[in-house]
Design a protein around this motif. Structure first.
Motif, PDB file in Angstrom:
ATOM      1  N   TRP A  71      31.391  41.220  24.273  1.00 25.70           N
ATOM      2  CA  TRP A  71      30.542  40.047  24.118  1.00 25.70           C
ATOM      3  C   TRP A  71      29.929  40.062  22.725  1.00 25.70           C
ATOM      4  O   TRP A  71      29.316  41.050  22.344  1.00 25.70           O
ATOM      5  CB  TRP A  71      29.443  40.052  25.174  1.00 25.70           C
ATOM      6  CG  TRP A  71      28.598  38.811  25.156  1.00 25.70           C
ATOM      7  CD1 TRP A  71      27.389  38.651  24.566  1.00 25.70           C
ATOM      8  CD2 TRP A  71      28.911  37.559  25.741  1.00 25.70           C
ATOM      9  NE1 TRP A  71      26.933  37.383  24.752  1.00 25.70           N
ATOM     10  CE2 TRP A  71      27.847  36.686  25.473  1.00 25.70           C
ATOM     11  CE3 TRP A  71      30.002  37.091  26.467  1.00 25.70           C
ATOM     12  CZ2 TRP A  71      27.833  35.369  25.908  1.00 25.70           C
ATOM     13  CZ3 TRP A  71      29.981  35.777  26.905  1.00 25.70           C
ATOM     14  CH2 TRP A  71      28.903  34.932  26.635  1.00 25.70           C
ATOM     15  N   ALA A  72      30.100  38.997  21.989  1.00 24.38           N
ATOM     16  CA  ALA A  72      29.530  38.840  20.648  1.00 24.38           C
ATOM     17  C   ALA A  72      29.874  40.033  19.760  1.00 24.38           C
ATOM     18  O   ALA A  72      29.042  40.535  19.020  1.00 24.38           O
ATOM     19  CB  ALA A  72      28.019  38.631  20.733  1.00 24.38           C
ATOM     20  N   GLY A  73      31.116  40.510  19.847  1.00 19.66           N
ATOM     21  CA  GLY A  73      31.577  41.594  18.995  1.00 19.66           C
ATOM     22  C   GLY A  73      31.149  42.988  19.429  1.00 19.66           C
ATOM     23  O   GLY A  73      31.461  43.967  18.768  1.00 19.66           O
ATOM     24  N   GLU A  74      30.427  43.087  20.541  1.00 24.12           N
ATOM     25  CA  GLU A  74      29.999  44.393  21.054  1.00 24.12           C
ATOM     26  C   GLU A  74      30.678  44.669  22.383  1.00 24.12           C
ATOM     27  O   GLU A  74      31.046  43.760  23.105  1.00 24.12           O
ATOM     28  CB  GLU A  74      28.478  44.432  21.225  1.00 24.12           C
ATOM     29  CG  GLU A  74      27.709  44.324  19.924  1.00 24.12           C
ATOM     30  CD  GLU A  74      26.231  44.542  20.150  1.00 24.12           C
ATOM     31  OE1 GLU A  74      25.862  45.572  20.731  1.00 24.12           O
ATOM     32  OE2 GLU A  74      25.451  43.653  19.741  1.00 24.12           O
ATOM     33  N   ARG A  75      30.833  45.966  22.698  1.00 23.33           N
ATOM     34  CA  ARG A  75      31.449  46.359  23.971  1.00 23.33           C
ATOM     35  C   ARG A  75      30.414  47.077  24.829  1.00 23.33           C
ATOM     36  O   ARG A  75      29.646  47.898  24.331  1.00 23.33           O
ATOM     37  CB  ARG A  75      32.657  47.260  23.715  1.00 23.33           C
ATOM     38  CG  ARG A  75      33.817  46.452  23.109  1.00 23.33           C
ATOM     39  CD  ARG A  75      35.048  47.263  22.816  1.00 23.33           C
ATOM     40  NE  ARG A  75      35.640  47.970  23.932  1.00 23.33           N
ATOM     41  CZ  ARG A  75      36.496  47.458  24.814  1.00 23.33           C
ATOM     42  NH1 ARG A  75      36.847  46.203  24.734  1.00 23.33           N
ATOM     43  NH2 ARG A  75      37.015  48.207  25.766  1.00 23.33           N
ATOM     44  N   PHE A  76      30.406  46.749  26.109  1.00 25.66           N
ATOM     45  CA  PHE A  76      29.452  47.313  27.055  1.00 25.66           C
ATOM     46  C   PHE A  76      30.188  47.804  28.290  1.00 25.66           C
ATOM     47  O   PHE A  76      31.105  47.147  28.765  1.00 25.66           O
ATOM     48  CB  PHE A  76      28.434  46.245  27.504  1.00 25.66           C
ATOM     49  CG  PHE A  76      27.703  45.590  26.387  1.00 25.66           C
ATOM     50  CD1 PHE A  76      26.517  46.116  25.920  1.00 25.66           C
ATOM     51  CD2 PHE A  76      28.199  44.438  25.787  1.00 25.66           C
ATOM     52  CE1 PHE A  76      25.828  45.504  24.880  1.00 25.66           C
ATOM     53  CE2 PHE A  76      27.525  43.819  24.749  1.00 25.66           C
ATOM     54  CZ  PHE A  76      26.335  44.357  24.295  1.00 25.66           C
ATOM     55  N   SER A  77      29.756  48.919  28.821  1.00 24.76           N
ATOM     56  CA  SER A  77      30.293  49.426  30.076  1.00 24.76           C
ATOM     57  C   SER A  77      29.697  48.602  31.221  1.00 24.76           C
ATOM     58  O   SER A  77      28.491  48.335  31.241  1.00 24.76           O
ATOM     59  CB  SER A  77      29.921  50.899  30.245  1.00 24.76           C
ATOM     60  OG  SER A  77      30.343  51.376  31.496  1.00 24.76           O
ATOM     61  N   VAL A  78      30.543  48.193  32.167  1.00 23.15           N
ATOM     62  CA  VAL A  78      30.072  47.411  33.308  1.00 23.15           C
ATOM     63  C   VAL A  78      30.625  48.000  34.605  1.00 23.15           C
ATOM     64  O   VAL A  78      31.687  48.619  34.617  1.00 23.15           O
ATOM     65  CB  VAL A  78      30.469  45.922  33.201  1.00 23.15           C
ATOM     66  CG1 VAL A  78      29.756  45.251  32.057  1.00 23.15           C
ATOM     67  CG2 VAL A  78      31.971  45.754  33.054  1.00 23.15           C
ATOM     68  N   GLN A  79      29.878  47.821  35.667  1.00 24.42           N
ATOM     69  CA  GLN A  79      30.310  48.225  36.999  1.00 24.42           C
ATOM     70  C   GLN A  79      30.039  47.071  37.939  1.00 24.42           C
ATOM     71  O   GLN A  79      29.096  46.311  37.746  1.00 24.42           O
ATOM     72  CB  GLN A  79      29.533  49.451  37.480  1.00 24.42           C
ATOM     73  CG  GLN A  79      29.725  50.674  36.633  1.00 24.42           C
ATOM     74  CD  GLN A  79      28.876  51.827  37.132  1.00 24.42           C
ATOM     75  OE1 GLN A  79      28.082  51.694  38.047  1.00 24.42           O
ATOM     76  NE2 GLN A  79      29.049  52.967  36.508  1.00 24.42           N
ATOM     77  N   GLY A  80      30.866  46.939  38.952  1.00 21.97           N
ATOM     78  CA  GLY A  80      30.644  45.847  39.872  1.00 21.97           C
ATOM     79  C   GLY A  80      31.521  45.958  41.099  1.00 21.97           C
ATOM     80  O   GLY A  80      32.164  46.975  41.341  1.00 21.97           O
ATOM     81  N   TYR A  81      31.536  44.897  41.859  1.00 20.04           N
ATOM     82  CA  TYR A  81      32.279  44.819  43.106  1.00 20.04           C
ATOM     83  C   TYR A  81      33.164  43.589  43.017  1.00 20.04           C
ATOM     84  O   TYR A  81      32.687  42.485  42.779  1.00 20.04           O
ATOM     85  CB  TYR A  81      31.303  44.703  44.278  1.00 20.04           C
ATOM     86  CG  TYR A  81      31.958  44.757  45.614  1.00 20.04           C
ATOM     87  CD1 TYR A  81      32.423  45.957  46.133  1.00 20.04           C
ATOM     88  CD2 TYR A  81      32.120  43.612  46.374  1.00 20.04           C
ATOM     89  CE1 TYR A  81      33.026  46.016  47.372  1.00 20.04           C
ATOM     90  CE2 TYR A  81      32.716  43.659  47.621  1.00 20.04           C
ATOM     91  CZ  TYR A  81      33.166  44.865  48.114  1.00 20.04           C
ATOM     92  OH  TYR A  81      33.768  44.912  49.341  1.00 20.04           O
ATOM     93  N   GLU A  82      34.453  43.775  43.154  1.00 15.73           N
ATOM     94  CA  GLU A  82      35.397  42.661  43.113  1.00 15.73           C
ATOM     95  C   GLU A  82      35.720  42.200  44.526  1.00 15.73           C
ATOM     96  O   GLU A  82      35.958  43.012  45.406  1.00 15.73           O
ATOM     97  CB  GLU A  82      36.715  43.095  42.473  1.00 15.73           C
ATOM     98  CG  GLU A  82      36.652  43.350  41.003  1.00 15.73           C
ATOM     99  CD  GLU A  82      38.019  43.683  40.463  1.00 15.73           C
ATOM    100  OE1 GLU A  82      38.955  42.857  40.605  1.00 15.73           O
ATOM    101  OE2 GLU A  82      38.162  44.782  39.905  1.00 15.73           O
ATOM    102  N   ILE A  83      35.703  40.924  44.698  1.00 14.16           N
ATOM    103  CA  ILE A  83      36.194  40.328  45.933  1.00 14.16           C
ATOM    104  C   ILE A  83      36.907  39.036  45.527  1.00 14.16           C
ATOM    105  O   ILE A  83      36.281  38.081  45.078  1.00 14.16           O
ATOM    106  CB  ILE A  83      35.069  40.083  46.968  1.00 14.16           C
ATOM    107  CG1 ILE A  83      35.624  39.483  48.240  1.00 14.16           C
ATOM    108  CG2 ILE A  83      33.946  39.264  46.398  1.00 14.16           C
ATOM    109  CD1 ILE A  83      34.651  39.483  49.407  1.00 14.16           C
ATOM    110  N   HIS A  84      38.222  39.068  45.577  1.00 14.59           N
ATOM    111  CA  HIS A  84      38.982  37.914  45.120  1.00 14.59           C
ATOM    112  C   HIS A  84      40.364  37.881  45.750  1.00 14.59           C
ATOM    113  O   HIS A  84      40.826  38.850  46.312  1.00 14.59           O
ATOM    114  CB  HIS A  84      39.084  37.892  43.592  1.00 14.59           C
ATOM    115  CG  HIS A  84      39.732  39.092  43.001  1.00 14.59           C
ATOM    116  ND1 HIS A  84      41.086  39.209  42.845  1.00 14.59           N
ATOM    117  CD2 HIS A  84      39.208  40.237  42.537  1.00 14.59           C
ATOM    118  CE1 HIS A  84      41.359  40.388  42.299  1.00 14.59           C
ATOM    119  NE2 HIS A  84      40.239  41.024  42.104  1.00 14.59           N
ATOM    120  N   MET A  85      41.001  36.737  45.616  1.00 15.37           N
ATOM    121  CA  MET A  85      42.358  36.542  46.154  1.00 15.37           C
ATOM    122  C   MET A  85      43.298  36.053  45.080  1.00 15.37           C
ATOM    123  O   MET A  85      44.183  35.260  45.329  1.00 15.37           O
ATOM    124  CB  MET A  85      42.332  35.548  47.307  1.00 15.37           C
ATOM    125  CG  MET A  85      41.668  36.086  48.532  1.00 15.37           C
ATOM    126  SD  MET A  85      41.876  35.027  49.961  1.00 15.37           S
ATOM    127  CE  MET A  85      43.600  35.236  50.298  1.00 15.37           C
TER     128      MET A  85
END
Length: 104
Positions: A71-85
């Motif tokens: 985002w905006a030239g910077e990188r960030f570690s992210v964690q989350g929960y995926e629920i998709h088809m």
């Protein structure tokens, strides 16, 4: 008329739009549904505000995931929960917003 109004406002710089889940998919160029999961139509046009395309799949995925957000030239570690088809991927020539577990 709602879709065309949203696109007009964004293109005029009068609004910013954020989409989550199906809303994110709708912001892309196209949504394909080859298995008739959500509609009998094999393909529908998105709003074209994001350079992505989505293909719905038969199986729902529900997993915890980790990745990197750019985002905006910077990188960030992210964690989350995926629920998709389905899978949303950037169009050729565009980089993904998030690379999660080796996927984007």
């Amino acid at each position: 008329g709602l879709a065309s109004r949203i696109v007009s406002l964004v293109n005029e710089g009068k609004a910013r739009v954020v989409g989550l889940c199906g809303g994110y998919q709708m912001l892309g160029a196209v949504i394909r549904d080859p298995y008739g999961v959500e509609t009998p139509l094999p393909e529908v046009k998105g709003l074209g505000l994001l350079p992505i395309e989505t293909t719905l799949e038969r199986t729902k995925i529900t997993i915890r995931t980790e990745g990197m957000l750019t985002w905006a030239g910077e990188r960030f570690s992210v964690q989350g929960y995926e629920i998709h088809m389905g899978r949303s991927a950037p169009l050729p020539g565009y980089a993904p917003l998030i690379e999660a577990d080796g996927r984007h």
